[in-house]
Scaffold this active site. Structure first.
Site, mmCIF file in Angstrom:
data_model
loop_
_atom_site.group_PDB
_atom_site.id
_atom_site.type_symbol
_atom_site.label_atom_id
_atom_site.label_comp_id
_atom_site.label_asym_id
_atom_site.label_seq_id
_atom_site.Cartn_x
_atom_site.Cartn_y
_atom_site.Cartn_z
ATOM 1 C CG HIS B 209 -2.031 0.970 1.156
ATOM 2 N ND1 HIS B 209 -2.263 1.892 2.145
ATOM 3 C CD2 HIS B 209 -2.956 1.215 0.218
ATOM 4 C CE1 HIS B 209 -3.296 2.646 1.810
ATOM 5 N NE2 HIS B 209 -3.746 2.267 0.652
ATOM 6 C CG HIS B 213 -0.936 5.579 -1.703
ATOM 7 N ND1 HIS B 213 -1.923 6.411 -2.172
ATOM 8 C CD2 HIS B 213 -1.586 4.492 -1.226
ATOM 9 C CE1 HIS B 213 -3.112 5.870 -1.966
ATOM 10 N NE2 HIS B 213 -2.932 4.702 -1.385
ATOM 11 C CG HIS B 242 -7.714 1.535 -2.905
ATOM 12 N ND1 HIS B 242 -7.002 2.325 -3.773
ATOM 13 C CD2 HIS B 242 -7.079 1.661 -1.699
ATOM 14 C CE1 HIS B 242 -6.002 2.916 -3.127
ATOM 15 N NE2 HIS B 242 -6.019 2.526 -1.860
ATOM 16 C CD GLU B 354 -5.622 9.123 -5.135
ATOM 17 O OE1 GLU B 354 -5.619 9.281 -6.364
ATOM 18 O OE2 GLU B 354 -4.639 8.755 -4.485
ATOM 19 C CG HIS B 369 -9.638 8.070 -0.678
ATOM 20 N ND1 HIS B 369 -8.341 8.500 -0.897
ATOM 21 C CD2 HIS B 369 -9.528 6.900 0.003
ATOM 22 C CE1 HIS B 369 -7.498 7.615 -0.393
ATOM 23 N NE2 HIS B 369 -8.182 6.637 0.154
ATOM 24 C CG HIS B 373 -7.602 7.597 4.591
ATOM 25 N ND1 HIS B 373 -6.958 6.518 5.129
ATOM 26 C CD2 HIS B 373 -8.095 7.178 3.411
ATOM 27 C CE1 HIS B 373 -7.043 5.490 4.300
ATOM 28 N NE2 HIS B 373 -7.720 5.866 3.244
ATOM 29 C CG HIS B 409 -10.475 2.060 0.790
ATOM 30 N ND1 HIS B 409 -10.263 2.693 -0.407
ATOM 31 C CD2 HIS B 409 -9.634 2.648 1.678
ATOM 32 C CE1 HIS B 409 -9.309 3.609 -0.269
ATOM 33 N NE2 HIS B 409 -8.910 3.595 0.989
#
Lengths: 684, 690
Positions: B209, B213, B242, B354, B369, B373, B409
């Protein structure tokens, strides 16, 4: 024969293996092979050889047969040890017993060396400290400060990291002190954070740890627990902590702390300690805002308690107070009278093994700590250890500590409010009158006290494990005040020499609304500042007393055991006295912070008849100079009156204001405490 | 001239001062005095003499004029750096720009050495990694794995302390024993979510992950090179990678008798699942804050991170995104309509949700998104009242540890699926490959047909590069991870066309039964299809039999590459294989290729399709390096190697006549039932004693 002082080296670097080098003079214990743990048996020689060239002292350790340590060893080395958990108390009690029962210092040293790498490091420190304080053959030892052994319980984790960096990168001698930031646990958004300097003060937390070290509430040797008026002292010391905390709140434009009356309410105040336990290698868990208590069911801690249990115990305690007696385990009534009622209640509420009936009255205070400290993980679902409320060396950091203890104090006050008020005659001291009192700093205005910030350095190297040796200093900011002197003019009209017990208190003048306080409220906010005996010659007397002599506090050096500095001559009686006792309110916190524009306080001084108050006993060299909150080692509490006298009871009928309370042997004066927002460096 | 490999030493011991010895052989940087920070200017020379001395390698650092770094320096070194925080992304973008613009490797080294003790260690690591991945003159460098530099983000804090003890007490590295990272240490059996520990807390999964990124940054500074962000189909890949995580997670949940994860649809509800990470950030010297059970989200207003987001905003963004999907167009910043069509729609949505710098309109569609977080990561201290850093959800290298990651997600994926649902279904003739029949498929492992076995295995990792302020030398952490016995696919394909054709073989797998034990409805099963492999085959006329090894999967990278265990298992130095092998860390870890299954065996449908490569192929120069995990990671500097939508053929609702997987099949597809059995014996390494 082993030198008892060598035992103190076992406190150094508590999580390192016992065979590693210790002390400022490089010292190693010659550990018998059979004492080594399996993990290190193969390499201990290599390690000792590595430091071998530099070793200045070797301590032989006798190979003796070791008592059964299975119970103390049942607590994992990386678990968190808490005096509030009954299971841990039993484990500690067992280890204290083992240490107490060793026949000689040699044998004690052997067992301690053996146990050190096998039992939990904090448990080891606690049990060995208690044993050294109570064994006749280990008197006069100078226990290292708990904050030096376990700095992680007192210091921001970021500072710990910087100190680690400093000691790895920079050689001793060139190292710079690392500054502990002033505001690191919360921002100004949090009104509670204004009290950081009190809650997170190293000295305040050390005092609390030390108090509980001197007054264990469980041990199989009952004499370790059963000290003169210990239940009453539990009540009084904590009552004074609340009184002091509330004065600090007034110094920050905050109202008095509200007691945690409803155990089912969410706790509004969150707390994020920002400390890592180096023993558990886990952060101290935070408590989010608005957290509720839950029933505890944690098998590993042998805890299965409901909030309902706490409520039941509380209600029974109240019932006992209102009925004026408690029921002991045989069903006999034990009266809650004027003389011993508060002591009985103290042991019962805390509770200690002296509680008259733990089945009936439970274990309220200790369990409150436990409930709060496990609020984030009451069933061990997340395998989390307890928060700061679960440990006496960290509990005072959390705003909820004061809510909990206000609640506890309220129960004690319920008892006190039922006792008959002190009469004029009881309070008065015929023939003795105060004609004037004044307090002043050196060269300062009369009745004006000044506080400010001070930065001091403390060497933390003993607690930095697995790092190169040498001093590494933490620099922390704390409250300080200009030292001051009381001047008391007393007339003795009796024609003969008398002795007076001078009792000095202070309380805020106004309440949080700015209104003058009623006596009934103000008495609960009275902070004891000093108590001492004065000889009164016939006629006028002028008594001068310095703030540094306070019977409540111990000096800065003793709080932090900056032993290398300011140490009396070796072997002198002063040294013994200096060394012994770490219990005592830190002197730098003697007076509340005050306000920039001045916080109006009232200073109260009473001279009572020492003939009625005296306890006949010998006091020399016995750690007696912080007796008000800590008592005196191996002695009776040095005052026959109730603790907090004359403010421990409701005032007599008709006395609404403090001024009406006064008899000729008392006097009050208005004092202003002004806070100057400046920081000065402490000169060593 | 400097060797570009010297740059890699700057990743070692990231929180130690730059003048300390590096690389395990006493190498030091000889730098101009003006580069030293004030704190250490007095002592650095003495320290270098102590830790390095005569005969040890020295790297000369040129004294050049340093560009202005005050913006990235404004993040304090002991705060926490999060890619989900816009101001942090901007600082990273700025620093990446500085690093990529420097004319030579020498200059890069100078600026990097200067910056290292001044900017945040994780920000530095991230920006320098991105720059090295993207600068033409630093290609082929073998970046150390993120866990090596920052083990505190992957390893139990108690193990970190044991490692510290071991490296201090046992000074000869050969005598040091590995410290065992316990399994199931973050919660007890009372917590049903704990059963997923081996997935959520797998080091390889979290590294994947992080790496994803790293390869797909969301932001550069204004006016800077957009190519770093603007990669082929990056929005779609955000969706697909995802989506596959959720699919794989749900298969693991089923393996543990748990239903699929519920999306976090209602942002006003409390989050039942608490999470206590039990890790300390070695950079911030703070524990990763936990989240208690039943925590509620609150509006975040934290001036320090320049973060301000409300739950009402989130809801507004979500409604607008749904509206765009249902209207089939989005409105860009010039108020123009951009259609959400079959080809580009998902890519636009991916960038928008995103959200990254390619979003057509961040004002309108917001930052959904990322801010999710943020809201979750700061739910314990939304206003910075308690001066707390973000929880694990705030960092891409740790967020997958938290059960709420999957709830979040799942919600994101639901939005994408809403778009996919309104696209026309693939018709049978679109799916088929004329004259090509897949006649049989089979998997084989250790002689067993259609039976796979998983088990737990111990492996050792050397964490010494990240153990700062400790005596040098290797120290190992031993961790337990899922593993399976390697297997192979045997596929028989008939080509009746009489001429040679090329086929694109697409292999998927999904559970056969749902959490109630009933056969899966195909409409649901397609959303549980995990991609296992995709590769090209040549089909001469007649019958063709292929075998393909599970280790060749286009989804995964080998264990050695995930962990960069460079000292073992490495090819000859500087060989082409080495370059190829070690370049890219992005890729699903091969040890997690198949789900755990159950002790009594768990049934899956394995699906193989051979599509016409002529329709799928993307013509581009042959790829070198880092191409063998293309399914989830794409290929460096290249187009995504498949013209079809990602997830094809399961990305859309099936045609009306296909209500079961069998009905969905055309002759170029085939399924077989396979059983995954979990063997509970753990493959342990020999216990080492001194």
């Amino acid at each position: 024969m082993a030198d008892k002082k060598n035992l103190l080296l076992l406190f150094d670097h508590p999580t390192e293996p016992v065979f590693m080098d210790k002390g400022k003079r490089v010292t190693v214990f010659d550990v018998p092979d059979s004492f080594l743990t399996d993990r290190y048996r193969p390499i201990s020689n290599e390690v000792q050889n590595r430091v071998g060239d530099t070793v200045e002292q070797r301590i032989p350790v006798r190979d003796i047969s070791i008592p059964d340590l299975r119970i103390p060893m049942s607590l994992g080395r990386d678990e968190q040890f808490s005096l509030f958990l009954p299971k841990h108390r039993r484990i500690a009690g067992r280890l204290i017993d083992i240490f107490m029962n060793m026949r000689s210092v040699d044998d004690l040293q052997s067992v301690a060396v053996y146990a050190r790498d096998r039992v939990n490091p904090v448990l080891f420190n606690y049990a060995l400290s208690v044993a050294l304080l109570h064994r006749p053959d280990t008197q006069g030892l100078d226990l290292p400060s708990f904050s030096q052994t376990f700095p992680d319980r007192f210091i921001d984790s970021q500072v710990i990291r910087k100190m680690r960096e400093e000691s790895f990168v920079v050689q001793p001698g060139s190292r710079m002190p690392i500054t502990i930031p002033r505001d690191y646990t919360a921002s100004d958004l949090d009104p509670e954070h204004r009290l950081w300097y009190f809650r997170e003060d190293l000295g305040v937390n050390l005092h609390h740890w030390h108090w509980h070290l001197v007054y264990p509430f469980e041990a199989s040797d009952r004499s370790i627990v059963n000290k003169d008026r210990r239940g009453e002292l539990f009540y009084y010391m904590h009552q004074q902590v609340i009184a002091r905390y509330n004065a600090e709140r007034f110094s920050n434009n905050l109202a008095r702390v509200l007691p945690f009356n409803n155990l089912r309410d969410p706790i509004a105040e969150g707390y994020f300690p920002k400390m890592d336990s180096l023993v558990a290698s886990r952060a101290w868990p935070p408590r989010f805002e608005g957290t509720k208590l839950s029933d505890l069911n944690r098998e590993a801690d042998q805890l299965n308690v409901e909030i309902g249990d706490l409520e039941r115990w509380r209600d029974r305690i109240y019932e006992a107070i209102h009925q004026g007696f408690v029921l002991d385990e045989q069903g006999n009534r034990v009266a809650l009278d004027e003389a011993t009622g508060i002591d009985t209640l103290g042991n019962m509420i805390e509770s200690s093994i002296l509680s008259p009936n733990r089945v009936l009255y439970g274990d309220l205070h200790n369990n409150g700590h436990t409930f709060i400290s496990y609020a984030h993980d009451p069933t061990s679902k997340h395998l989390e250890s307890f928060g700061v409320m679960g440990d006496v060396s960290t509990a005072m950091r959390d705003p909820v500590f004061y809510k909990w203890h206000s609640y506890i104090d309220r129960i004690f006050q319920e008892h006190k409010s039922r006792l008959p008020a002190y009469t004029d005659t009881q309070l008065n001291y015929t023939g003795v009158s105060i004609t004037g009192i004044q307090v002043a700093t050196n060269g300062g205005q009369p009745n004006m006290l000044t506080t400010f910030w001070q930065q001091s350095d403390v060497d933390m190297s003993r607690g930095f494990d697995f790092l190169p040796r040498g001093n590494v200093f933490a620099r922390f900011s704390h409250l300080q005040h200009l030292p001051f002197t009381y001047t008391i003019n007393v007339n003795n009209d009796s024609g003969v020499q008398r002795f007076g017990y001078v009792r000095i208190f202070m309380a805020p003048k106004n309440d949080e609304r700015g209104q003058p306080m009623l006596m009934r409220d103000q008495r609960g906010m009275m902070i004891e500042l000093d108590k001492f005996v004065a000889a009164l010659n016939p006629g006028p007397n002028t008594i001068r007393r310095r703030s540094t002599e306070s019977s409540v506090t111990i000096p800065f050096e003793r709080t932090f055991r900056n032993l290398d500095a300011n140490r009396p001559t070796a072997g002198s009686p002063e040294e013994l006295e200096f060394n012994f006792c770490g219990c005592g309110w830190p002197n730098h916190m003697l007076v509340p912070k005050g306000l920039p524009e001045g916080l109006p306080m009232v200073l109260f001084i009473m001279v009572s008849n020492y003939e009625n108050d005296r306890i006949d006993q010998q006091l020399v060299g016995r750690c007696s100079d912080a007796a008000s909150y800590c008592g005196v080692r191996d002695r009776l509490y040095p005052d026959r009156q109730s603790m907090g006298y004359p403010f421990d009871r409701l005032p007599r009928t008709g006395v609404d204001r403090l001024v009406n309370f006064l008899t000729p042997n008392m006097s009050i004066v208005d004092v202003n405490i002004r806070h100057e927002n400046r920081t000065v460096q402490r000169q060593n | 001239m400097v060797n570009k490999k010297d740059l890699l030493l700057l990743f070692d011991h990231p929180t130690e001062p730059v003048f300390m010895d590096k690389g395990g052989n006493g190498t030091v940087f000889e730098m101009p005095d003006s580069f030293l920070t004030e704190r250490y200017s007095r002592v650095s020379k003495n320290v270098q003499t102590r830790v390095s001395g005569e005969g040890k390698p020295k790297i000369f650092v040129k004294d050049i004029t340093i560009p202005d770094l005050s913006f990235p320096e404004s993040l304090k070194r002991n705060q926490s750096f999060s890619l989900f925080v816009k101001s942090h992304r901007q600082m990273a973008g700025y620093l990446i720009e500085v690093f990529t613009k420097l004319p030579s490797v020498d200059d890069l080294l100078s600026v990097a050495v200067y910056a290292r003790d001044r900017v945040h260690p994780v920000l530095f690591h991230y920006a320098l990694s991105v720059a090295l991945l993207h600068r033409p003159d630093t290609q082929g460098l073998d970046l150390p794995s993120f866990w090596q530099a920052f083990p505190g983000r992957f390893v139990d804090s108690a193990v970190m302390q044991e490692l510290r003890e071991e490296s201090f007490v046992v000074q000869s590295p050969g005598d040091r024993r590995p410290m065992v990272i316990p399994t199931k240490y973050t919660s007890s059996d009372l917590d049903p979510e704990q059963r997923m520990w081996y997935f959520r807390e797998d080091i390889g999964v979290n590294l994947h992950h992080w790496h994803w990124h790293l390869v797909y940054p969301t932001e550069t500074s204004p006016g800077a090179d957009r190519r770093i962000v603007e990669k082929d189909r990056r929005g779609e890949l955000f969706y697909y990678m995802h989506q596959q995580l959720i699919v794989r997670y749900n298969a693991e949940r089923l393996s543990n008798y748990m239903a699929s994860v519920q999306p976090l649809n209602n942002l006003d509800e409390t989050i039942a699942e608490g999470y206590f990470p039990k890790m300390d950030s070695l950079v911030a010297s703070r524990a990763y804050p936990p989240r208690s059970d039943n925590t509620r989200l609150s509006d975040v207003n934290r001036p320090t991170e320049r973060l301000r987001v409300g739950i009402d905003e989130m809801k507004r963004w979500r409604e607008r995104i749904y509206q765009a999907i249902h209207q089939r167009f989005v409105i860009d910043t010039n108020n123009k309509r951009i259609p959400l069509d079959e080809v580009n729609g998902i890519d636009i949505l991916g960038n928008m949700i995103e959200a990254n710098a390619l979003s057509p309109n961040q004002m309108l569609y917001g930052n959904f998104h990322n801010m999710g977080h943020v809201l979750i990561a700061f739910s314990h201290d939304p206003t910075n009242k308690h001066l707390e850093p973000a929880g694990v959800m705030g960092y891409v290298s740790t967020s997958m540890r938290d059960p709420v990651f999957y709830k979040w997600h799942a919600l994101i994926d639901d939005i994408f699926q809403e778009h996919k649902k309104i696209l026309p279904a693939y018709k049978a003739e679109d799916l088929s490959f004329r004259d090509i029949d897949v006649s049989s498929i089979q998997v084989e492992s250790r002689g067993q047909k259609n039976r796979l076995t998983t088990y737990f295995k111990e492996s050792d990792l050397d964490l010494s590069r990240g153990m700062d302020f400790q005596p040098r030398g290797n120290v190992y952490a031993r961790f337990t991870h899922l593993q399976h016995h390697p297997f192979q696919y045997n596929i028989v394909v008939n080509n009746f066309s009489g001429v040679q054709r090329y086929g694109y073989v697409r292999i998927f797998m999904a559970p056969k039964f749902d959490d109630t034990g009933l056969p899966m409805v195909f409409a649901n099963q397609r959303l549980m299809m995990m991609e296992l492999d995709k590769f090209v085959v040549m089909l001469p006329p007649g019958q063709n039999t292929f075998t393909r090894n599970s280790t060749d999967s286009s989804v995964t990278i080998p264990f050695e590459r995930t962990f960069r265990n460079l000292d073992s298992n490495r090819g000859a130095r500087n060989s082409p294989e080495e370059q190829e092998n070690y370049f890219c860390g992005c890729g699903w870890p091969n040890h997690m290729l198949v789900p755990m299954g159950r002790a009594e065996g768990m049934s899956f449908d394995l699906f193989v399709m051979v599509s016409n490569y002529e329709n799928d192929r993307v013509d581009q120069p042959r790829m070198d390096g880092c191409s063998d995990a293309a399914s989830y990671c794409g290929i460096r500097d290249r187009l995504y190697p498949d013209r079809k939508a990602m997830g094809y053929p399961f990305d859309r609702v099936p045609r009306a006549t296909a209500t079961t997987l069998n009905q969905f099949l055309t002759s170029n597809m085939q399924t077989v039932e396979i059983t995954i059995t979990h063997d509970s014996t753990i493959d342990r390494l020999p216990a080492l004693t001194n």
